[in-house]
Write a protein that holds these residues in place. Sequence first.
Motif, PDB file in Angstrom:
ATOM      1  N   LYS A 219       5.349  11.234 -28.376  1.00 23.08           N
ATOM      2  CA  LYS A 219       4.095  10.772 -27.773  1.00 23.08           C
ATOM      3  C   LYS A 219       3.816   9.320 -28.120  1.00 23.08           C
ATOM      4  O   LYS A 219       3.332   8.545 -27.291  1.00 23.08           O
ATOM      5  CB  LYS A 219       2.936  11.656 -28.246  1.00 23.08           C
ATOM      6  CG  LYS A 219       1.587  11.290 -27.626  1.00 23.08           C
ATOM      7  CD  LYS A 219       0.499  12.228 -28.123  1.00 23.08           C
ATOM      8  CE  LYS A 219      -0.858  11.857 -27.527  1.00 23.08           C
ATOM      9  NZ  LYS A 219      -1.936  12.768 -28.026  1.00 23.08           N
ATOM     10  N   THR A 222       5.041   6.645 -25.824  1.00 22.78           N
ATOM     11  CA  THR A 222       4.379   6.480 -24.522  1.00 22.78           C
ATOM     12  C   THR A 222       3.126   5.622 -24.619  1.00 22.78           C
ATOM     13  O   THR A 222       2.582   5.208 -23.592  1.00 22.78           O
ATOM     14  CB  THR A 222       3.987   7.850 -23.932  1.00 22.78           C
ATOM     15  OG1 THR A 222       2.924   8.441 -24.712  1.00 22.78           O
ATOM     16  CG2 THR A 222       5.184   8.787 -23.922  1.00 22.78           C
ATOM     17  N   ARG A 223       2.671   5.357 -25.844  1.00 19.55           N
ATOM     18  CA  ARG A 223       1.413   4.638 -26.029  1.00 19.55           C
ATOM     19  C   ARG A 223       1.691   3.138 -26.142  1.00 19.55           C
ATOM     20  O   ARG A 223       1.815   2.594 -27.226  1.00 19.55           O
ATOM     21  CB  ARG A 223       0.680   5.161 -27.261  1.00 19.55           C
ATOM     22  CG  ARG A 223       0.191   6.602 -27.102  1.00 19.55           C
ATOM     23  CD  ARG A 223      -0.421   7.143 -28.376  1.00 19.55           C
ATOM     24  NE  ARG A 223      -1.550   6.354 -28.822  1.00 19.55           N
ATOM     25  CZ  ARG A 223      -2.789   6.484 -28.356  1.00 19.55           C
ATOM     26  NH1 ARG A 223      -3.051   7.369 -27.410  1.00 19.55           N
ATOM     27  NH2 ARG A 223      -3.769   5.742 -28.827  1.00 19.55           N
ATOM     28  N   ASP A 224       1.793   2.481 -24.991  1.00 16.86           N
ATOM     29  CA  ASP A 224       2.074   1.060 -24.956  1.00 16.86           C
ATOM     30  C   ASP A 224       1.189   0.393 -23.908  1.00 16.86           C
ATOM     31  O   ASP A 224       0.268   1.016 -23.370  1.00 16.86           O
ATOM     32  CB  ASP A 224       3.555   0.810 -24.665  1.00 16.86           C
ATOM     33  CG  ASP A 224       4.016   1.472 -23.361  1.00 16.86           C
ATOM     34  OD1 ASP A 224       3.163   1.906 -22.565  1.00 16.86           O
ATOM     35  OD2 ASP A 224       5.241   1.544 -23.130  1.00 16.86           O
ATOM     36  N   THR A 226       1.788  -0.396 -20.878  1.00 20.01           N
ATOM     37  CA  THR A 226       1.863   0.242 -19.562  1.00 20.01           C
ATOM     38  C   THR A 226       0.963   1.460 -19.504  1.00 20.01           C
ATOM     39  O   THR A 226       0.244   1.681 -18.517  1.00 20.01           O
ATOM     40  CB  THR A 226       3.324   0.644 -19.258  1.00 20.01           C
ATOM     41  OG1 THR A 226       4.139  -0.524 -19.267  1.00 20.01           O
ATOM     42  CG2 THR A 226       3.424   1.325 -17.903  1.00 20.01           C
ATOM     43  N   GLN A 227       0.970   2.265 -20.569  1.00 17.18           N
ATOM     44  CA  GLN A 227       0.097   3.442 -20.603  1.00 17.18           C
ATOM     45  C   GLN A 227      -1.364   3.025 -20.648  1.00 17.18           C
ATOM     46  O   GLN A 227      -2.211   3.604 -19.958  1.00 17.18           O
ATOM     47  CB  GLN A 227       0.439   4.301 -21.828  1.00 17.18           C
ATOM     48  CG  GLN A 227      -0.292   5.630 -21.856  1.00 17.18           C
ATOM     49  CD  GLN A 227      -1.398   5.686 -22.904  1.00 17.18           C
ATOM     50  OE1 GLN A 227      -1.733   4.663 -23.516  1.00 17.18           O
ATOM     51  NE2 GLN A 227      -1.973   6.849 -23.083  1.00 17.18           N
ATOM     52  N   ASP A 230      -2.364   1.893 -17.135  1.00 14.37           N
ATOM     53  CA  ASP A 230      -2.611   3.009 -16.216  1.00 14.37           C
ATOM     54  C   ASP A 230      -3.944   3.694 -16.507  1.00 14.37           C
ATOM     55  O   ASP A 230      -4.640   4.130 -15.580  1.00 14.37           O
ATOM     56  CB  ASP A 230      -1.480   4.033 -16.331  1.00 14.37           C
ATOM     57  CG  ASP A 230      -0.154   3.498 -15.815  1.00 14.37           C
ATOM     58  OD1 ASP A 230      -0.176   2.532 -15.026  1.00 14.37           O
ATOM     59  OD2 ASP A 230       0.898   4.040 -16.212  1.00 14.37           O
ATOM     60  N   LYS A 231      -4.303   3.772 -17.780  1.00 11.59           N
ATOM     61  CA  LYS A 231      -5.509   4.493 -18.173  1.00 11.59           C
ATOM     62  C   LYS A 231      -6.777   3.656 -18.027  1.00 11.59           C
ATOM     63  O   LYS A 231      -7.848   4.190 -17.697  1.00 11.59           O
ATOM     64  CB  LYS A 231      -5.371   4.968 -19.628  1.00 11.59           C
ATOM     65  CG  LYS A 231      -6.546   5.780 -20.128  1.00 11.59           C
ATOM     66  CD  LYS A 231      -6.300   6.253 -21.554  1.00 11.59           C
ATOM     67  CE  LYS A 231      -7.480   7.080 -22.066  1.00 11.59           C
ATOM     68  NZ  LYS A 231      -7.260   7.559 -23.464  1.00 11.59           N
TER      69      LYS A 231
END
Length: 477
Positions: A219, A222-224, A226-227, A230-231
Amino acid sequence: MPQERTSPLRAVPGATPKERAALGKAARKRAPRSSHEVYEPPADRQDPLAILEAQSAARVQELVPIRYGRMTESPFRFYRGAAAVMASDLSGTPDSGIRAQLCGDAHLLNFRLLASPERHLLFDINDFDETLPGPWEWDVKRLAASLVIAGRANGFSDKERAHIVRATVRSYRESMIRFAGMRNLEVWYTQTDEGRLKALAADRLASRGRKRMARATAKARTRDSTQAFDKLTEVVGGRLRIAADPPLIVPVADLLPEGAERSATEKQFRTLLRRYGRSLPSDRRSLLADFRPVDMARKVVGVGSVGTRCWIILLLGRDGADPLVLQAKEADSSVLAPHAGASAYRNQGERVVAGQRLMQAAGDIFLGWERVEGFDGKRRDFYVRQLRDWKGIAEPEQMVPRGMAAFGELCGMTLARAHARSGDRIAIAAYLGHGKVFDRALQTFAERYADQNERDHRALVDAVATGRLRAAGAGTK
């Protein structure tokens, strides 16, 4: 550029390892290791709520009730926001006189997964808002007490909590002894990477714990940016912008009406980005120049930091699918400063960055600092970093006693490595020794301070109930 004194004990030029060890053992006379179990609030102890109110006076007033709301939720959330309270309390406890660069807020949630510039997943200390040179024991005590508070929240028994704290402090002590025997460069290059994490998990955790750790590492990747992109973003009227989520996220367009004031503010932040780039190495300054700012918003972060001025800045690179999200966070004087001495750095953002670079095994490539003028015309210090870069945070409420003990050992080892990079690791190791005296002392201290924290939390809850302080709910990070 001013320089912090990173190794105050090594004031004797050319001291040999034997002489440094002798200094550490001599420090036991100043503060016997067993004396660290002591915590008795003095009769003239400063009102903890007055300490919080003094901090709040300099913050964004409309956000202060959110801070109090988050701190009333539980004793552990209160503890996260009360670093200044504990700094005041620690100043009256025994210390060996040996100093190191401190995190200043070394509770268990400030140890987490993060990315190295080489894109390796590491475990390290993450939060350095309060970093400053000071007695190394203060960081260890804050970590130990946080584990007791988290253990109580999980319903762990006295015996289980005692084991967790002793395992954590033993890990710190044995790691420091190991670092004392290393060459300087070996200490500097030491890091806890994913391979080391897997080995520790295999040795310390049951199957369920190993699976949970594997999910956490996956997990974290995925926390970069880009994430976060998107959020946090949306398209409004054909224009990409940061999505509003008041009061937690408020775009600058919603804070200020369109016109001269907003234009001036946006110009200030473009200036901040350009000038902050000068605090980066030349290669990273060149990389930053390849991004253009698109939007910015005020963001509420953490628990203790709520109310400080924090901005997120959206930048784009080659196209709309190449985002970079930076966080510019206000840096004030460390809560340790009244008790450990003021920083040698005039810019508090530089203080944070210098401490982080000194204590972390590897850091954010965009970590830097600058001073900027705010809406109110006051100049404030900021440090800048990526909002997210493979960050994975622990979930103590999901931990069983065995898992929390393993996590505590990892934190203890990591904290020892951070202290060994700046303080006199040979003297600290000699002071601690091979026995369990210090481990047992901190077990007692941690329980006593957890009692104090519960009393302080109750005082805050009562102050909100009586109307002395106003609290508001707005989610918790």
